[in-house]
Design a protein around this motif. Structure first.
Motif, PDB file in Angstrom:
ATOM      1  N   LEU A  18       0.990 -11.261  -4.043  1.00  8.98           N
ATOM      2  CA  LEU A  18       1.886 -12.280  -3.490  1.00  8.98           C
ATOM      3  C   LEU A  18       2.897 -12.734  -4.532  1.00  8.98           C
ATOM      4  N   GLY A  19       2.444 -12.930  -5.761  1.00 14.31           N
ATOM      5  CA  GLY A  19       3.348 -13.318  -6.834  1.00 14.31           C
ATOM      6  C   GLY A  19       4.372 -12.236  -7.138  1.00 14.31           C
ATOM      7  N   LEU A  20       3.932 -10.982  -7.162  1.00 13.42           N
ATOM      8  CA  LEU A  20       4.855  -9.875  -7.417  1.00 13.42           C
ATOM      9  C   LEU A  20       5.944  -9.808  -6.350  1.00 13.42           C
ATOM     10  N   MET A  21       5.569  -9.933  -5.085  1.00 10.38           N
ATOM     11  CA  MET A  21       6.551  -9.849  -3.998  1.00 10.38           C
ATOM     12  C   MET A  21       7.491 -11.051  -3.995  1.00 10.38           C
ATOM     13  N   ARG A  22       6.938 -12.213  -4.235  1.00  5.12           N
ATOM     14  CA  ARG A  22       7.738 -13.443  -4.182  1.00  5.12           C
ATOM     15  C   ARG A  22       8.901 -13.399  -5.167  1.00  5.12           C
ATOM     16  N   ASP A  23       8.671 -12.888  -6.355  1.00  4.92           N
ATOM     17  CA  ASP A  23       9.667 -12.965  -7.422  1.00  4.92           C
ATOM     18  C   ASP A  23      10.472 -11.682  -7.613  1.00  4.92           C
ATOM     19  N   ALA A  24      10.224 -10.670  -6.767  1.00  9.67           N
ATOM     20  CA  ALA A  24      10.898  -9.378  -6.934  1.00  9.67           C
ATOM     21  C   ALA A  24      12.344  -9.431  -6.462  1.00  9.67           C
ATOM     22  N   ARG A  25      13.170  -8.577  -7.063  1.00  8.94           N
ATOM     23  CA  ARG A  25      14.537  -8.381  -6.571  1.00  8.94           C
ATOM     24  C   ARG A  25      14.503  -7.563  -5.290  1.00  8.94           C
ATOM     25  N   VAL A  26      13.600  -6.584  -5.234  1.00  9.32           N
ATOM     26  CA  VAL A  26      13.446  -5.729  -4.065  1.00  9.32           C
ATOM     27  C   VAL A  26      12.042  -5.151  -4.083  1.00  9.32           C
ATOM     28  N   VAL A  27      11.500  -4.880  -2.890  1.00 12.02           N
ATOM     29  CA  VAL A  27      10.211  -4.193  -2.750  1.00 12.02           C
ATOM     30  C   VAL A  27      10.452  -2.885  -2.018  1.00 12.02           C
ATOM     31  N   LEU A  28       9.926  -1.795  -2.576  1.00 12.33           N
ATOM     32  CA  LEU A  28       9.963  -0.480  -1.922  1.00 12.33           C
ATOM     33  C   LEU A  28       8.533  -0.152  -1.511  1.00 12.33           C
TER      34      LEU A  28
ATOM     35  N   GLY B  50       2.112  -4.238   6.453  1.00 12.69           N
ATOM     36  CA  GLY B  50       1.972  -5.662   6.170  1.00 12.69           C
ATOM     37  C   GLY B  50       2.998  -6.179   5.185  1.00 12.69           C
ATOM     38  N   ILE B  51       3.344  -5.374   4.185  1.00 15.82           N
ATOM     39  CA  ILE B  51       4.313  -5.818   3.178  1.00 15.82           C
ATOM     40  C   ILE B  51       5.694  -6.001   3.802  1.00 15.82           C
ATOM     41  N   GLN B  52       6.015  -5.234   4.839  1.00 23.43           N
ATOM     42  CA  GLN B  52       7.275  -5.453   5.552  1.00 23.43           C
ATOM     43  C   GLN B  52       7.325  -6.876   6.105  1.00 23.43           C
ATOM     44  N   GLU B  53       6.202  -7.333   6.636  1.00 24.42           N
ATOM     45  CA  GLU B  53       6.142  -8.688   7.198  1.00 24.42           C
ATOM     46  C   GLU B  53       6.173  -9.742   6.098  1.00 24.42           C
ATOM     47  N   GLU B  54       5.404  -9.519   5.046  1.00 27.57           N
ATOM     48  CA  GLU B  54       5.319 -10.514   3.981  1.00 27.57           C
ATOM     49  C   GLU B  54       6.659 -10.698   3.269  1.00 27.57           C
ATOM     50  N   THR B  55       7.379  -9.603   3.027  1.00 24.01           N
ATOM     51  CA  THR B  55       8.680  -9.731   2.374  1.00 24.01           C
ATOM     52  C   THR B  55       9.676 -10.457   3.269  1.00 24.01           C
ATOM     53  N   THR B  56       9.598 -10.230   4.573  1.00 23.39           N
ATOM     54  CA  THR B  56      10.459 -10.984   5.495  1.00 23.39           C
ATOM     55  C   THR B  56      10.166 -12.471   5.420  1.00 23.39           C
ATOM     56  N   ALA B  57       8.886 -12.832   5.392  1.00 20.10           N
ATOM     57  CA  ALA B  57       8.522 -14.248   5.300  1.00 20.10           C
ATOM     58  C   ALA B  57       8.955 -14.859   3.970  1.00 20.10           C
ATOM     59  N   LEU B  58       8.959 -14.051   2.915  1.00 18.73           N
ATOM     60  CA  LEU B  58       9.329 -14.534   1.582  1.00 18.73           C
ATOM     61  C   LEU B  58      10.838 -14.497   1.340  1.00 18.73           C
TER      62      LEU B  58
ATOM     63  N   ARG C 205       6.913  -2.620  13.221  1.00 16.05           N
ATOM     64  CA  ARG C 205       7.247  -4.041  13.109  1.00 16.05           C
ATOM     65  C   ARG C 205       8.774  -4.213  13.134  1.00 16.05           C
ATOM     66  N   PRO C 206       9.415  -3.913  14.270  1.00 15.96           N
ATOM     67  CA  PRO C 206      10.882  -3.910  14.324  1.00 15.96           C
ATOM     68  C   PRO C 206      11.522  -5.262  14.045  1.00 15.96           C
ATOM     69  N   ILE C 207      10.781  -6.331  14.260  1.00 11.37           N
ATOM     70  CA  ILE C 207      11.363  -7.643  14.009  1.00 11.37           C
ATOM     71  C   ILE C 207      11.727  -7.833  12.536  1.00 11.37           C
ATOM     72  N   THR C 208      11.016  -7.124  11.646  1.00  8.03           N
ATOM     73  CA  THR C 208      11.342  -7.242  10.216  1.00  8.03           C
ATOM     74  C   THR C 208      12.695  -6.610   9.899  1.00  8.03           C
ATOM     75  N   VAL C 209      13.137  -5.680  10.745  1.00 14.13           N
ATOM     76  CA  VAL C 209      14.462  -5.066  10.598  1.00 14.13           C
ATOM     77  C   VAL C 209      15.512  -5.877  11.353  1.00 14.13           C
ATOM     78  N   ASP C 210      15.184  -6.260  12.596  1.00 13.21           N
ATOM     79  CA  ASP C 210      16.146  -6.948  13.453  1.00 13.21           C
ATOM     80  C   ASP C 210      16.456  -8.363  12.965  1.00 13.21           C
ATOM     81  N   GLU C 211      15.427  -9.047  12.453  1.00 13.26           N
ATOM     82  CA  GLU C 211      15.620 -10.431  12.038  1.00 13.26           C
ATOM     83  C   GLU C 211      15.315 -10.669  10.567  1.00 13.26           C
ATOM     84  N   GLY C 212      14.539  -9.784   9.966  1.00 16.14           N
ATOM     85  CA  GLY C 212      14.057 -10.027   8.608  1.00 16.14           C
ATOM     86  C   GLY C 212      14.856  -9.323   7.534  1.00 16.14           C
TER      87      GLY C 212
END
Length: 383
Positions: free
Chosen positions: A287-297, A302-310, A323-330
């Motif tokens: 969670l800490g790594l994703m929160r502070d990253a410039r980008v996640v590959l 699940g990480i698609q959802e978590e990065t959208t929330a963050l 999880r198309p909502i992460t593309v359409d809205e996230g």
């Protein structure tokens, strides 16, 4: 004088199933919400042992406040068929012992479909959390698990509106479908302040000061389509090494991926001071790594959802997403696994800062509360 009659409230025993670590993040808030309903609902936790790394499992359970499983089936590894069959074989006696009012499964792993099959064949209602997600790629084992589990389920909880549309097209009755939001985001919101800072993670790995002041990218890989083919894996690692030339890369290496990197002799591709290789991370560390990253590959769902929330830009190393909502809205962009496409998307992200996105509806930290309330009412109406 007290004339109140003795309570005759029925106790509803719910058998909640986890098998793989993504399940743990989904089940933690559900167990808590069911526990808050009071003595009429008794949630019992079954761990199938599909992810059998005891130390990692304990780390996740402890970090997320999940109670120790009431039943551990200790299935372990195997092919998809072997693992699914063994979960079924061991889960049936557990059901006979508990006699649950319903079986609740989450996600799309082998344990999900295995336990749903056993429950359905024994006439016990199946509750599916995270229903209706579709990649429309039946080459993915998870897609088969999703489709079949939803067909077996009596009550289906969706994370995004597209899930309802998919289920209706597949003949699921509308009254069985409930849009409640995303329990993964319940867990994220509850734990965000406890996330382990990247600086501490790097220092603990003997790389104090790694990427400090420069920003960094996070890479995760685990899907067979990416890591089992040496040419594809080599291309992905070469792309990561090129990205590291401008943005240091932190790579928590999945055991499966570590094995194939060694098998194909590709470890030299990451032998650079601008790549930090880490063992699999606990939830709070990731969670800490994703929160502070410039980008996640990533190729993780699940990480698609978590990065959208963050609000963290995400490049998904797959050709589709369930999880198309992460593309359409996230913040998510699907880039596939071709190195040229990945590097082009990364360059565009650097130039423009990446997708800002927004947090989808009902990703508000209260999905589990809605699930518990709907489930309790549904069980009472069945009596």
């Amino acid at each position: 004088m007290n004339t109140a009659s003795p309570t005759t409230d029925k106790i509803y025993r719910i058998l909640c199933v986890v098998g793989a670590r993504p399940n743990f993040m989904k089940m933690a808030p559900i167990m808590s919400a069911l526990g808050a309903l009071g003595p009429q609902v008794e949630a019992k936790l079954v761990h199938t042992g599909q992810h059998y790394d005891v130390a990692m499992n304990h780390q996740y359970f402890q970090a997320l406040g999940i109670p120790n499983p009431d039943i551990n089936l200790e299935v372990g590894s195997g092919s998809h068929a072997q693992q699914t069959a063994e979960v079924m074989r061991r889960f049936e006696p557990a059901m006979d012992e508990v006699q649950p009012a319903a079986v609740l499964v989450v996600g799309d792993v082998n344990s999900t479909i295995a336990c749903a099959l056993v429950a359905a064949k024994k006439g016990v209602p199946v509750i599916h959390v995270e229903a209706g997600l579709r990649s429309f790629d039946r080459a993915m084992p998870e897609e088969i698990n999703r489709l079949l589990t939803d067909q077996l389920s009596d009550l289906l909880f969706t994370t995004e509106e597209s899930g309802r549309d998919n289920l209706l097209k597949e003949g699921i009755a509308s009254e069985r479908i409930h849009f409640v939001g995303n329990v993964m985001i319940d867990t994220l919101r509850a734990n965000l302040e406890r996330a382990v800072p990247t600086e501490q993670i790097a220092a603990d790995a003997g790389r104090a000061g790694f990427a400090q002041g420069r920003g960094y990218a996070v890479l995760t890989l685990h899907r067979p389509s990416n890591v089992d083919d040496p040419a594809i894996l080599q291309g992905l690692l070469e792309a990561a090494a090129k990205i590291a030339q401008s943005t240091p890369v932190i790579f928590p290496v999945h055991p499966r991926t570590h094995a194939t990197i060694e098998k194909f002799g590709l470890s030299h591709l990451l032998d650079t001071p601008d790549v930090l290789l880490l063992p699999p991370m606990g939830y709070l560390e990731m969670l800490g790594l994703m929160r502070d990253a410039r980008v996640v590959l990533t190729d993780s769902g699940g990480i698609q959802e978590e990065t959208t929330a963050l609000g963290t830009p995400c490049l998904t190393l797959r050709h589709n997403t369930e999880r198309p909502i992460t593309v359409d809205e996230g913040t998510n962009t699907i880039v596939g696994n071709d190195p040229a496409h990945i590097l082009a998307a990364y360059a565009e992200l650097l130039q423009g800062g990446g997708k800002a996105g927004r947090v989808p509806h009902f990703w508000d930290g209260r999905a589990a509360e809605r699930i518990a309330a709907i489930l309790f009412d549904w069980l009472k109406q069945r009596d």
